[in-house]
Design a protein around this motif. Structure first.
Motif, PDB file in Angstrom:
ATOM      1  N   ASN A 151       0.819  -1.213   0.000  1.00  0.00           N
ATOM      2  CA  ASN A 151       0.000   0.000   0.000  1.00  0.00           C
ATOM      3  C   ASN A 151       0.850   1.258   0.000  1.00  0.00           C
ATOM      4  O   ASN A 151       0.517   2.255   0.639  1.00  0.00           O
ATOM      5  CB  ASN A 151      -0.951  -0.005   1.205  1.00  0.00           C
ATOM      6  N   GLY A 152       1.973   1.205  -0.722  1.00  0.00           N
ATOM      7  CA  GLY A 152       2.922   2.316  -0.706  1.00  0.00           C
ATOM      8  C   GLY A 152       2.661   3.374  -1.763  1.00  0.00           C
ATOM      9  O   GLY A 152       1.974   3.143  -2.758  1.00  0.00           O
ATOM     10  N   LEU A 153       3.207   4.552  -1.510  1.00  0.00           N
ATOM     11  CA  LEU A 153       3.200   5.646  -2.485  1.00  0.00           C
ATOM     12  C   LEU A 153       4.497   6.426  -2.296  1.00  0.00           C
ATOM     13  O   LEU A 153       4.759   6.946  -1.211  1.00  0.00           O
ATOM     14  CB  LEU A 153       1.995   6.565  -2.278  1.00  0.00           C
ATOM     15  N   LYS A 154       5.325   6.481  -3.329  1.00  0.00           N
ATOM     16  CA  LYS A 154       6.641   7.101  -3.214  1.00  0.00           C
ATOM     17  C   LYS A 154       6.942   7.910  -4.467  1.00  0.00           C
ATOM     18  O   LYS A 154       6.676   7.465  -5.581  1.00  0.00           O
ATOM     19  CB  LYS A 154       7.711   6.008  -3.032  1.00  0.00           C
ATOM     20  N   ILE A 155       7.515   9.087  -4.270  1.00  0.00           N
ATOM     21  CA  ILE A 155       7.941   9.933  -5.381  1.00  0.00           C
ATOM     22  C   ILE A 155       9.460  10.057  -5.349  1.00  0.00           C
ATOM     23  O   ILE A 155      10.044  10.340  -4.289  1.00  0.00           O
ATOM     24  CB  ILE A 155       7.316  11.343  -5.288  1.00  0.00           C
ATOM     25  N   ILE A 156      10.101   9.854  -6.486  1.00  0.00           N
ATOM     26  CA  ILE A 156      11.546  10.104  -6.612  1.00  0.00           C
ATOM     27  C   ILE A 156      11.728  11.221  -7.632  1.00  0.00           C
ATOM     28  O   ILE A 156      11.414  11.066  -8.819  1.00  0.00           O
ATOM     29  CB  ILE A 156      12.308   8.838  -7.055  1.00  0.00           C
ATOM     30  N   THR A 157      12.228  12.349  -7.157  1.00  0.00           N
ATOM     31  CA  THR A 157      12.437  13.507  -8.027  1.00  0.00           C
ATOM     32  C   THR A 157      13.895  13.572  -8.487  1.00  0.00           C
ATOM     33  O   THR A 157      14.768  12.912  -7.919  1.00  0.00           O
ATOM     34  CB  THR A 157      12.068  14.803  -7.284  1.00  0.00           C
TER      35      THR A 157
END
Length: 347
Positions: free
Chosen positions: A156-162
């Motif tokens: 149930n993850g949510l991750k942003i890599i900028t």
């Protein structure tokens, strides 16, 4: 302008479907796969993973690690039904969807007006509300980093890599996290003292080509946050096949013949449902010593019937010399095309 790519990945998909169909399994160590001692784990719940169970692990080892686990034979028809519902949700967001597998896809949302995290949260909400399942989503400016992000805090993850987070966010990661580095490559690097991305990052570019051949440049770029692969909207299926691990090893071709007939039936059903035919039949055998062998035959016409598939696979097996007992057998059909295409060429 950087692209905005989502990678969506269902959490322990097969096991999760079993739980929503049978709520009494919730919170338990559910292990989906071959249920015999010679079977293999397809996937398992996170409760089972705590005991060291993982995909592709032999069932007998999984039973040793998790003796109280609930072992369930896969119901592929059911997983396909649920997968279709998930993909309907994804296509309601954008038509730029690249299916990777039954439970995984990339989405290109570069030109959508909403913020990426809002779109990702909406997908997660819709999947949870409609199907009762959780999904992990990674967001970044290319496919490599988006996939890495979706695996960051499962389930149930949510991750942003900028872009400004790279390459430092990658440095502590083990080499197996780098898409394109297989088990053999990782071992090769471990042997020279390279265990994480930072150590790999500091190697000269020439060494990448020495170790990885023509893919050296891609690996070099990926650990620097660069990946030029596009989200491919249409991915043509290249093959359809079935395989199974035998209950007992055998060298008897008549025993193996029964499996070939069953596989041919399943393949025919898939081809008819999808209006496909193929031209190359491949027979796969795994011996008792775990050696894989494949033999193929390309026909002079496209086929789709059980009879034609069976006859081609059986002819391959008939001439083979089985020097060792077989523990796994598989049949697949490749060089696929739609039947409409074949008909058009005739006219």
């Amino acid at each position: 302008m950087d692209k905005v790519i989502l990678h969506v990945d269902m959490d322990a998909f097969f096991a999760a479907v079993e739980v929503i169909d049978d709520p009494t399994l919730k919170g338990k160590a559910v292990i989906v796969g071959g249920t015999s001692e010679r079977g293999v784990v397809a996937t398992c719940s996170y409760e089972a993973r705590k005991f060291g169970v993982k995909s592709a692990m032999p069932t007998y080892i999984a039973k040793e690690k998790c003796p109280h686990g609930i072992f369930i034979h896969p119901r592929h028809y059911r997983y396909e039904e649920i997968s279709n519902e998930v993909f309907k949700i994804l296509y309601s967001i954008t038509d730029k969807v690249e299916p990777v597998s039954i439970d995984e896809a990339y989405l290109d949302i570069t030109y959508l007006k909403e913020r990426p995290e809002v779109i990702a949260s909406r997908i997660k909400y819709m999947v949870r509300k409609k199907l009762g399942l959780t999904i992990s989503i990674g967001i970044s400016y290319n496919k490599f980093l988006a996939k890495l992000a979706s695996d960051w805090n499962k389930p149930n993850g949510l991750k942003i890599i900028t872009r400004d987070m790279v390459p430092k966010i990658l440095f502590p990661l083990p080499l197996k996290k780098v898409h394109g580095l297989g088990e053999k490559s990782v071992k090769k690097l471990n042997n020279i003292g390279i265990f994480n991305v930072e150590q790999l990052y500091n190697l000269p570019r020439e060494l990448f080509y020495d170790y990885f051949g023509k893919f050296g440049g891609e690996i070099y770029n990926r650990i620097r946050g660069e990946d030029s692969r596009e989200v491919t909207v249409y991915r043509e299926r290249k093959s359809v096949g079935r395989e199974t691990t035998l209950k007992r090893n055998t060298q008897e071709k008549e025993d193996l013949k029964i499996y070939i007939e069953d596989f041919a039936q399943d393949i025919e059903e898939y081809l008819l449902e999808n209006n496909l035919s193929g031209k190359t039949v491949i027979l796969k055998l795994k011996t008792a010593s775990f050696q894989n062998h494949t033999k193929s035959k390309t026909l002079n016409k496209y086929i789709y019937s059980k009879r034609d598939i069976f006859e081609a696979a059986w002819r391959i097996l008939e001439v083979l010399e089985l020097k060792e007992e077989v523990r796994l057998i598989g049949v697949s059909l490749t060089s696929l095309k739609t039947n409409e295409e074949e008909q058009l060429t005739l006219f």
